[in-house]
Motif scaffolding. Structure first.
Motif, PDB file in Angstrom:
ATOM      1  N   ASP A  47       0.852  -1.181   0.000  1.00 46.25           N
ATOM      2  CA  ASP A  47       0.000   0.000   0.000  1.00 46.25           C
ATOM      3  C   ASP A  47       0.889   1.232   0.000  1.00 46.25           C
ATOM      4  O   ASP A  47       1.417   1.634   1.023  1.00 46.25           O
ATOM      5  N   GLN A  49       1.511   5.139  -0.244  1.00 40.06           N
ATOM      6  CA  GLN A  49       0.756   6.365  -0.002  1.00 40.06           C
ATOM      7  C   GLN A  49       1.448   7.543  -0.664  1.00 40.06           C
ATOM      8  O   GLN A  49       2.664   7.559  -0.738  1.00 40.06           O
ATOM      9  N   PRO A  50       0.753   8.583  -1.152  1.00 36.71           N
ATOM     10  CA  PRO A  50      -0.702   8.666  -1.202  1.00 36.71           C
ATOM     11  C   PRO A  50      -1.312   7.824  -2.317  1.00 36.71           C
ATOM     12  O   PRO A  50      -2.489   7.514  -2.266  1.00 36.71           O
ATOM     13  N   ARG A  51      -0.522   7.464  -3.306  1.00 37.42           N
ATOM     14  CA  ARG A  51      -1.020   6.602  -4.377  1.00 37.42           C
ATOM     15  C   ARG A  51       0.185   5.969  -5.072  1.00 37.42           C
ATOM     16  O   ARG A  51       1.298   6.500  -4.989  1.00 37.42           O
ATOM     17  N   SER A  53       3.030   5.234  -7.446  1.00 31.73           N
ATOM     18  CA  SER A  53       3.686   6.084  -8.437  1.00 31.73           C
ATOM     19  C   SER A  53       5.115   5.601  -8.617  1.00 31.73           C
ATOM     20  O   SER A  53       5.604   4.781  -7.848  1.00 31.73           O
ATOM     21  N   TRP A  57       9.021   3.512  -3.220  1.00 30.34           N
ATOM     22  CA  TRP A  57      10.114   2.539  -3.274  1.00 30.34           C
ATOM     23  C   TRP A  57       9.772   1.386  -4.191  1.00 30.34           C
ATOM     24  O   TRP A  57      10.649   0.856  -4.886  1.00 30.34           O
ATOM     25  N   GLN A 115       0.194   6.858 -13.921  1.00 32.60           N
ATOM     26  CA  GLN A 115       0.221   8.321 -13.963  1.00 32.60           C
ATOM     27  C   GLN A 115       0.883   8.721 -15.278  1.00 32.60           C
ATOM     28  O   GLN A 115       2.079   8.531 -15.460  1.00 32.60           O
ATOM     29  N   ASN A 119       4.864  14.620 -20.632  1.00 26.97           N
ATOM     30  CA  ASN A 119       6.186  14.900 -20.082  1.00 26.97           C
ATOM     31  C   ASN A 119       7.177  13.854 -20.579  1.00 26.97           C
ATOM     32  O   ASN A 119       6.817  12.893 -21.258  1.00 26.97           O
ATOM     33  N   VAL A 120       8.420  14.069 -20.210  1.00 23.23           N
ATOM     34  CA  VAL A 120       9.494  13.235 -20.725  1.00 23.23           C
ATOM     35  C   VAL A 120       9.360  11.797 -20.192  1.00 23.23           C
ATOM     36  O   VAL A 120       9.787  10.839 -20.838  1.00 23.23           O
ATOM     37  N   HIS A 121       8.725  11.659 -19.044  1.00 28.74           N
ATOM     38  CA  HIS A 121       8.574  10.324 -18.450  1.00 28.74           C
ATOM     39  C   HIS A 121       7.607   9.469 -19.277  1.00 28.74           C
ATOM     40  O   HIS A 121       7.877   8.312 -19.584  1.00 28.74           O
ATOM     41  N   PHE A 288      16.692  12.999 -11.094  1.00 29.45           N
ATOM     42  CA  PHE A 288      17.716  13.370 -10.119  1.00 29.45           C
ATOM     43  C   PHE A 288      18.038  14.863 -10.175  1.00 29.45           C
ATOM     44  O   PHE A 288      18.437  15.446  -9.179  1.00 29.45           O
ATOM     45  N   TRP A 291      15.488  16.520  -7.989  1.00 30.72           N
ATOM     46  CA  TRP A 291      15.359  15.377  -7.073  1.00 30.72           C
ATOM     47  C   TRP A 291      14.386  15.720  -5.971  1.00 30.72           C
ATOM     48  O   TRP A 291      14.381  16.770  -5.434  1.00 30.72           O
TER      49      TRP A 291
END
Lengths: 291, 598
Positions: A47, A49-51, A53, A57, A115, A119-121, A288, A291
């Motif tokens: 779980d 948090q908050p969602r 992404s 980790w 998500q 953007n570049v991601h 980074f 960051w």
């Protein structure tokens, strides 16, 4: 050397053909499925948090795994130039490439946490998906097209196909000698045109809308009815030659179409892979940097 | 005159094959026609294409009407060649090379050669022709182009934007290139910073620090003494230590604002930090901070101390002694009043009768005395004149239709007024007719009649009236604790009255949010016989509807619903944000009466 053991006759890998998809009883499919399952369970059970992404980790772990996979998958471009057998055979490598590449769909998508944005991601993600989609096309093409490709050759080698056209061209050159200037221009156009003319779309579709040979046939064939005398005979011979040439061209074009369909995905897969690696670098550096 | 023709052709291996022919005469006909002197078997050549004629020291070239040749590299319809220098004529794929000849020579050498381009190559590169390579740009070039394009747009451009940003001081109102690095829209609270990445990301490769937050958020405190905060942190498990090691390796110091307040989660209000940020420490706070006065709290539904409201525990002179006491200890409130809620809320009896007479309805209700503040969160303090006097009036005289009332809250004035009323009167009234005898509250007119009757019956003494009003059965004594004067004195005193302005100071409670509930569903006023009953409901009452963060109860309640990490007073930031944006959740509970209605 162990003593007392009886040397066994082992069936080498060459004894029966096993494609890269079925390699070692779908070993890499199983490994890829395990990876997907592990990533899916981590996503569901942990779980964040908050969602969920990419910044959690779990997200960083999946992202690192996906990056390493992408870099390793790219290595196939180097690896394929050395064809070896054995445990790390090229076939095994290709099998791993296919299945681990497919597992990226799950791993990288879970890394995003769904998500997306301008953007570049998301660019890196989109490029990766395009690379994978082109790869899927490649797998399908490689499993369907080679058979049709061999069939389309009609027991001929590729130089022979070209040679057939060139021979017909020479015969046309001779056969059209008695024709008038305007008619020879039509025939010359057919001779001058390379069988390989046309761009990518023309190759993929196998159609040539302005084929000079087809045009020559369309112009000369109706005139057969009215043609008499020695000129008429020459025209008849030329039209017969043009028809044979059209058939030879059709064979070449069918072959070209299949070959193009078989190869075209690599022109997406390989350049986009490098674009993907560039986007991946931008993605990681940007994370980074801010960051 | 002779033309010596040398026709050059090449074998498959590339060997030259030369055939020679002589053409007698001054004229050389060139064409595809078999009777031509130079017979060129190329369909691009006309049957009678050109004629070369010797005229003295030069050759005249004549081309059939409408056709051209390339004479010495120049396209033309006619021309001449100097014999001394020689010249080239190119007709379609054939090259006729006239060799330099002395003008007086009889023989002119002409080399005829077919220039074959492409045909031989076709065969060798056949395999390659069948691939896509000739019609596609190279994969390697495409790869480089795309990679450089992506690096340029995705990396170089934003980095340039970052350094350009450092040169400027004004705010950014337009799109900046580094925004393409944004992983998601900023929350609504920070939407104004959308174009200004450096507002938070101050230094490259350094994580966002609290200084960036505190630049704007100047009026919040850090919850508690930093040392106590640090001591209260739970011990790290193995996993926690791994995470910490990673954070340290990647330059992410723990305990920053953004640990709880995560940004870039989309164009929405910033999500309140989840409960575990609180419960990590408060779950077992006593173990870490033995001297704390806070009870352990981990989840409203499971682990939360009983409420400890502020109550008036006693008096030191006229000053109330306020003390917090757990509701489990059933504290009583020494507020100085006498007020049985049960009597006033009864459905029958004198009070109900009075309520009907005054048009309040079948009986008195809470709202008849307790009125909400304009914000609806709490209630205005009950005041005698506003909330009690409609029944408990203090009228004592009528002069020309104007009613005189005793002044509430000022015993000395009451005594003076009564003395003035009785000035000049002699006979004391019989006690039974005293206008200040204890009586059920009535309308002003009945009180006046009694006063007038008593006046007619004989004037009572002021002293007795004063004593009566402060004694059991008197108007003051009804509601107040009266301190009797020393014998022989009339200096009666009323004990002071005090209530805390807010009972629960460290938790937020909004009455308006609970408007669907009846007052008595939480406050047991209907059974309260004494003003010293503390009618603050306990945690069990709240828990009938409110559970913890994850609960089957109708209202899931995290810590942030009642408490604020950074503030001590006022509504928690989470509720304020909800209210400001009109996102306040409509009460989900339906009143019992309404639920039964069709």
């Amino acid at each position: 050397m162990a003593t007392g053991s009886i040397p066994r006759t082992t069936l080498g890998e060459g004894a029966s053909h096993e494609g890269f998809l079925r390699h070692k009883g779908f070993r890499w499919l199983k490994i890829a499925l395990f990876l997907c399952l592990a990533a899916g369970l981590a996503y569901i059970l942990i779980d964040v948090q908050p969602r969920p992404s990419g910044g959690s980790w779990v997200g960083y772990t999946l992202g690192t795994l996906a990056t390493l996979l992408i870099l390793w998958l790219t290595m196939l471009g180097l690896r394929k130039r050395a064809m070896t057998r054995g445990r790390w055979s090229l076939k095994g490598w290709t099998s791993a490439h296919v299945y681990l590449g497919l597992s990226l769909i799950v791993i990288a998508t879970l890394h995003t946490g769904f998500q997306f944005g301008w953007n570049v991601h998301t660019l890196a993600y989109a490029l990766m998906m395009l690379v994978i989609l082109s790869g899927i096309y490649g797998i399908v093409a490689y499993s369907i097209l080679p058979e049709a490709l061999s069939a389309s050759r009609g027991e001929m080698t590729r130089p022979q196909m070209i040679d057939a056209v060139m021979k017909l061209d020479r015969q046309l050159q001779l056969g059209a000698q008695p024709l008038g200037h305007e008619d020879t221009a039509i025939v010359s156009a057919s001779i001058a045109e390379s069988p390989f003319k046309g761009g990518l779309l023309s190759r993929l579709s196998g159609r040539r809308p302005r084929c000079r040979t087809a045009r020559a046939l369309a112009l000369l064939r109706p005139r057969l009815v009215a043609a008499v005398g020695p000129g008429g005979e020459a025209l008849e011979a030329v039209v017969a030659l043009l028809e044979r040439k059209a058939a030879a061209l059709a064979r070449i074009r069918r072959h070209l179409r299949l070959k193009a369909q078989l190869e075209v995905w690599l022109y997406v897969h390989v350049p986009l892979t490098f674009a993907l690696i560039a986007a991946l670098a931008a993605h990681i550096v940007s994370v980074f940097f801010y960051w | 005159m002779t033309f010596l023709l040398r026709t050059v052709s090449r074998s498959a291996e590339g060997r030259e094959i030369v055939r020679t022919a002589r053409v007698e005469g001054d004229r050389l006909a060139i064409g595809r026609a078999p009777d031509s002197d130079v017979h060129l078997t190329d369909l691009a050549v006309a049957l009678h294409h050109a004629v070369v004629e010797r005229a003295g020291p030069r050759l005249g070239v004549r081309v059939e009407t409408g056709l051209t040749v390339e004479l010495n590299g120049r396209k033309c319809a006619s021309g001449t060649i100097e014999l001394g220098t020689g010249g080239d004529i190119l007709i379609a794929s054939h090259l006729l090379r006239f060799m330099p000849t002395p003008p007086e020579a009889d023989e002119i050498q002409v080399a005829v050669e077919r220039i074959t381009e492409g045909e031989a190559k076709l065969d060798k590169s056949a395999e390659r022709l069948f691939t896509l390579a000739p019609v596609m740009p190279g994969k390697r070039m495409l790869a480089w182009l795309l990679a450089l394009l992506v690096l340029g747009i995705g990396l170089a451009w934003p980095i340039h934007a970052y350094y350009e940003r450092q040169q400027r001081t004004e705010r950014f109102a337009r799109f900046q290139a580094d925004e393409i690095w944004s992983s998601g829209h900023l929350s609504q609270a920070h939407a104004a910073l959308q174009h200004d990445c450096s507002a938070c990301h101050a230094k490259p490769f350094e994580s966002v620090r609290d200084t960036a937050c505190l630049a704007c958020h100047t009026d919040i405190h850090g919850h508690a003494d930093p040392f106590r905060l640090a001591r209260a942190r739970p011990d790290l498990g193995r996993w926690g230590r791994i995470q910490l090691a990673f954070k340290q390796a990647f330059n992410l110091p723990p305990g920053r604002c953004i640990d709880c307040h995560t940004e870039h989660q989309g164009d929405q209000r910033m999500a309140p930090p989840p409960q575990h940020f609180c419960s990590e420490c408060h779950n077992d706070l006593h173990a870490k901070l033995p001297d704390t006065r806070l009870g352990n709290a981990g989840d409203f539904g499971r682990l939360h101390p009983q409420f400890q409201p502020l109550v008036v525990a006693g008096w030191r002179g006229d000053r109330p002694l306020l003390r917090r006491a757990s509701l489990d200890l059933h504290p009583r409130e020494d507020n100085g009043l006498k007020f049985p809620h049960a009597l006033h809320l009864g459905a029958s009896g004198g009070v109900a009768q009075m309520a009907r007479t005054l048009g309040m309805g079948p009986a008195m209700a809470c709202k008849d005395c307790h009125q909400a503040n304009p914000d609806g969160v709490r209630f205005r303090p009950v005041e005698m004149e506003r909330n009690c006097a409609m029944c408990h009036d203090l009228a004592f005289d009528s002069v020309g239709g104007t009613i005189r009332t005793l002044r509430h809250g000022d015993p000395a004035q009451v005594i003076a007024d009564l003395r003035a009323l009785y000035a000049g009167r002699t006979a004391p009234p019989p006690p039974s007719l005293s206008p200040f005898a204890r009586r059920p509250p009535g309308t002003a007119s009945t009180a006046r009649e009694r006063i007038q009757f008593s006046r007619g019956a004989g004037a009572p003494g002021a002293e007795a009236a004063i004593r009566a009003v402060f004694s059991p059965g008197g108007a003051c004594y009804d509601c107040h604790r009266v301190e009797a004067p020393p014998p022989g004195s009339l200096a009666w005193r009323i004990a002071p009255v005090a209530f805390p302005t807010r009972y629960i100071g460290h938790g937020w409670f909004d009455h308006r949010a609970h408007a669907t509930q009846s007052c008595t569903s939480c406050h047991a006023a209907g059974r309260s016989q004494s003003a010293s009953d503390l009618l603050i409901p306990g945690i069990a009452t709240c828990r009938t509807c409110h559970g913890g963060e994850r609960t089957s109860k109708p209202v899931a309640s995290t810590c942030a619903m009642c408490h604020d990490y950074h503030r001590d007073e006022g509504a928690p930031a989470m509720l304020i944000r909800q209210q400001v944006r009109g996102q306040r959740r409509a009460p989900a509970l339906v009143p019992a009466a309404a639920a039964g209605a069709p």
